[in-house]
Design a protein around this motif. Structure first.
Motif, PDB file in Angstrom:
ATOM      1  N   TRP A   1      -5.342   4.157   3.029  1.00  0.00           N
ATOM      2  CA  TRP A   1      -4.098   4.454   2.322  1.00  0.00           C
ATOM      3  C   TRP A   1      -4.330   5.004   0.924  1.00  0.00           C
ATOM      4  O   TRP A   1      -3.363   5.248   0.191  1.00  0.00           O
ATOM      5  CB  TRP A   1      -3.215   3.203   2.265  1.00  0.00           C
ATOM      6  CG  TRP A   1      -2.674   2.839   3.615  1.00  0.00           C
ATOM      7  CD1 TRP A   1      -3.118   1.881   4.464  1.00  0.00           C
ATOM      8  CD2 TRP A   1      -1.578   3.480   4.286  1.00  0.00           C
ATOM      9  NE1 TRP A   1      -2.380   1.857   5.614  1.00  0.00           N
ATOM     10  CE2 TRP A   1      -1.416   2.833   5.538  1.00  0.00           C
ATOM     11  CE3 TRP A   1      -0.710   4.526   3.962  1.00  0.00           C
ATOM     12  CZ2 TRP A   1      -0.433   3.199   6.457  1.00  0.00           C
ATOM     13  CZ3 TRP A   1       0.279   4.891   4.868  1.00  0.00           C
ATOM     14  CH2 TRP A   1       0.405   4.237   6.092  1.00  0.00           C
TER      15      TRP A   1
ATOM     16  N   THR B   1       3.073   2.033   2.086  1.00  0.00           N
ATOM     17  CA  THR B   1       3.113   2.504   3.473  1.00  0.00           C
ATOM     18  C   THR B   1       4.505   2.957   3.890  1.00  0.00           C
ATOM     19  O   THR B   1       4.654   3.664   4.881  1.00  0.00           O
ATOM     20  CB  THR B   1       2.674   1.390   4.435  1.00  0.00           C
ATOM     21  OG1 THR B   1       3.546   0.268   4.267  1.00  0.00           O
ATOM     22  CG2 THR B   1       1.242   0.972   4.173  1.00  0.00           C
TER      23      THR B   1
ATOM     24  N   CYS C   1      -0.042  -3.150   8.188  1.00  0.00           N
ATOM     25  CA  CYS C   1      -1.395  -3.302   7.658  1.00  0.00           C
ATOM     26  C   CYS C   1      -1.976  -4.612   8.189  1.00  0.00           C
ATOM     27  O   CYS C   1      -1.899  -5.665   7.524  1.00  0.00           O
ATOM     28  CB  CYS C   1      -1.375  -3.313   6.135  1.00  0.00           C
ATOM     29  SG  CYS C   1      -0.868  -1.759   5.384  1.00  0.00           S
TER      30      CYS C   1
ATOM     31  N   HIS D   1       0.829  -1.221   0.000  1.00  0.00           N
ATOM     32  CA  HIS D   1       0.000   0.000   0.000  1.00  0.00           C
ATOM     33  C   HIS D   1       0.863   1.270   0.000  1.00  0.00           C
ATOM     34  O   HIS D   1       0.393   2.347   0.379  1.00  0.00           O
ATOM     35  CB  HIS D   1      -0.934   0.034   1.209  1.00  0.00           C
ATOM     36  CG  HIS D   1      -2.028  -0.985   1.199  1.00  0.00           C
ATOM     37  ND1 HIS D   1      -2.282  -1.812   0.131  1.00  0.00           N
ATOM     38  CD2 HIS D   1      -2.947  -1.316   2.155  1.00  0.00           C
ATOM     39  CE1 HIS D   1      -3.304  -2.608   0.422  1.00  0.00           C
ATOM     40  NE2 HIS D   1      -3.721  -2.329   1.635  1.00  0.00           N
TER      41      HIS D   1
ATOM     42  N   ASP E   1       2.963   9.307   0.791  1.00  0.00           N
ATOM     43  CA  ASP E   1       2.833   7.859   0.886  1.00  0.00           C
ATOM     44  C   ASP E   1       1.484   7.451   0.306  1.00  0.00           C
ATOM     45  O   ASP E   1       0.761   8.262  -0.267  1.00  0.00           O
ATOM     46  CB  ASP E   1       3.001   7.381   2.335  1.00  0.00           C
ATOM     47  CG  ASP E   1       1.951   7.977   3.280  1.00  0.00           C
ATOM     48  OD1 ASP E   1       0.960   8.563   2.798  1.00  0.00           O
ATOM     49  OD2 ASP E   1       2.112   7.855   4.512  1.00  0.00           O
ATOM     50  N   GLY E   2       1.119   6.198   0.445  1.00  0.00           N
ATOM     51  CA  GLY E   2      -0.194   5.740   0.028  1.00  0.00           C
ATOM     52  C   GLY E   2      -0.329   5.540  -1.470  1.00  0.00           C
ATOM     53  O   GLY E   2       0.627   5.679  -2.244  1.00  0.00           O
TER      54      GLY E   2
ATOM     55  N   ARG F   1       3.294   1.509  10.787  1.00  0.00           N
ATOM     56  CA  ARG F   1       2.801   1.563   9.414  1.00  0.00           C
ATOM     57  C   ARG F   1       2.424   0.176   8.897  1.00  0.00           C
ATOM     58  O   ARG F   1       2.359  -0.042   7.694  1.00  0.00           O
ATOM     59  CB  ARG F   1       3.845   2.222   8.501  1.00  0.00           C
ATOM     60  CG  ARG F   1       3.995   3.698   8.770  1.00  0.00           C
ATOM     61  CD  ARG F   1       5.065   4.356   7.925  1.00  0.00           C
ATOM     62  NE  ARG F   1       4.898   5.805   8.006  1.00  0.00           N
ATOM     63  CZ  ARG F   1       4.215   6.546   7.131  1.00  0.00           C
ATOM     64  NH1 ARG F   1       3.669   5.972   6.079  1.00  0.00           N
ATOM     65  NH2 ARG F   1       4.086   7.840   7.301  1.00  0.00           N
TER      66      ARG F   1
END
Length: 367
Positions: free
Chosen positions: A224, A70, A92, A68, A237-238, A90
């Protein structure tokens, strides 16, 4: 690993005012392109100052992929070593409950760092410190500088979530990918026959359908998502939705449309097109199932991805068959590797380039 997710908004033309909104976002998209090009570059003339060099090696490391996007890593710089540490803030937990992808991501970052170090006259020797949360320490010693094709490819590597051209790769290309993606205790399986690719697609569809029925998975993915260029640049990010061919939208509208159009059918139809347009599927399999093994999987995948980029070949993840725990043993049986765990599933082929995802600045990942 790197998320292979991108929601499809095929019916957006029916949404009033979309053309105006998209037009208004063009300035931000232009700024995004400029920022992306400035980020995804090779270093200018390097300073002889050691601290500056080590920070620049960390910058190269941050250009690695992560689940993602992250960027689930931290870096600690010593006099003659750099440690890559997990950033569990961070993680998931819905898609990656045992932190498998997290440690794979750290391995990707470590491989970038090692390739960049060698290009600047430093050989990286790695060791895993289980007592320090399975941090990967790269000790650095002087050597003859070698800027390999994999190093040269770091700024052009990307996860390309688009249709490819469907043409097969040459035996030469497949051999280079096979060698790059194999490593210490890690096997790379390349599937190029259409029947095998269709079988993988069946597992992808089953896994995708299961994930999209999981509210925790959907909520985590949406967290995200970055629906416009300004948010993508600000957060660093994301998953910026425009990189998957969707319009850049205000966050509030993007969130609403995500809920409307991100459906099992739309996603499964998209994956069917993408898989069938690919030249093949790569599956990475480690002998063991520990963080140290997953770090090595990440290093092998990153070499595969860099070699792909050097050959102007695209790749993207299809990790649903390994992310859904109930499906994973069935997928392993199909591959003939049971009881070992398949670690990563990747499609590859020739196709278009897109802009690259943002990264946080180096100072934000140093500890």
């Amino acid at each position: 690993m790197i998320s292979r997710r991108a929601f499809t908004l095929s019916a957006l033309a029916a949404v009033g005012g979309l053309t105006t909104l998209t037009s208004c976002s063009s300035g931000a998209e232009g700024r995004y392109d400029v920022a992306s090009r400035q980020l995804w570059r090779h270093s200018a003339a390097m300073s002889n100052e050691k601290a500056s060099l080590l920070r620049e090696l960390v910058r190269y490391a941050t250009l690695a992929p992560s689940s993602h996007n992250t960027q689930c890593w931290k870096f600690h710089i010593d006099d003659n070593a750099i440690s890559v540490l997990p950033d569990f803030s961070r993680r998931c937990p819905a898609v990656d409950p045992d932190d498998h992808h997290l440690f794979v991501s750290l391995g990707c970052a470590a491989e970038n760092l090692a390739q960049a170090a060698l290009a600047h006259g430093l050989m990286a020797h790695s060791s895993v410190d289980a007592a320090a949360g399975n941090a990967l320490c790269l000790s650095l010693e002087p050597t003859r500088a070698l800027a390999s094709p994999l190093f040269q490819a770091i700024p052009v590597r990307q996860s390309t979530r688009a249709d490819y051209d469907g043409k097969p790769l040459t035996t030469y290309e497949l051999d280079l990918l096979q060698r790059a993606g194999s490593g210490n205790g890690v096997r790379l399986i390349l599937l190029t026959q259409r029947a095998a690719i269709e079988n993988v697609l069946e597992y992808v569809v089953q896994g995708n359908t299961a994930q999209m029925q999981d509210r925790a998975f959907i909520a985590e993915l949406k967290k995200w998502m970055r629906f416009n260029a300004d948010d993508a640049m600000q957060m660093g990010d994301g998953l910026y939705s425009a990189l998957s061919g969707n319009p850049s939208l205000p966050s509030s509208l993007g969130s609403v449309l995500f809920d409307l159009f991100f459906t099992p059918k739309s996603e499964n139809d998209k994956y069917a097109k993408q898989v069938r347009s690919s030249a093949g599927i790569a599956v990475f399999v480690a002998d063991g199932s520990s963080p140290a093994d997953w770090l090595e999987v990440g290093r092998c995948y990153e070499r595969f991805a860099l070699q792909s980029a050097a050959l102007d070949i695209r790749n993207a993840f299809l990790n649903q068959p390994v992310e859904v725990s109930a499906l994973r043993p069935q997928f392993a049986n199909f591959l003939g590797i049971a009881p070992r765990r398949p670690d990563l599933v990747v499609r590859f082929g020739h196709g278009p380039r897109t802009a690259s995802a943002m990264r946080r600045p180096v100072q934000s990942v140093l500890v």
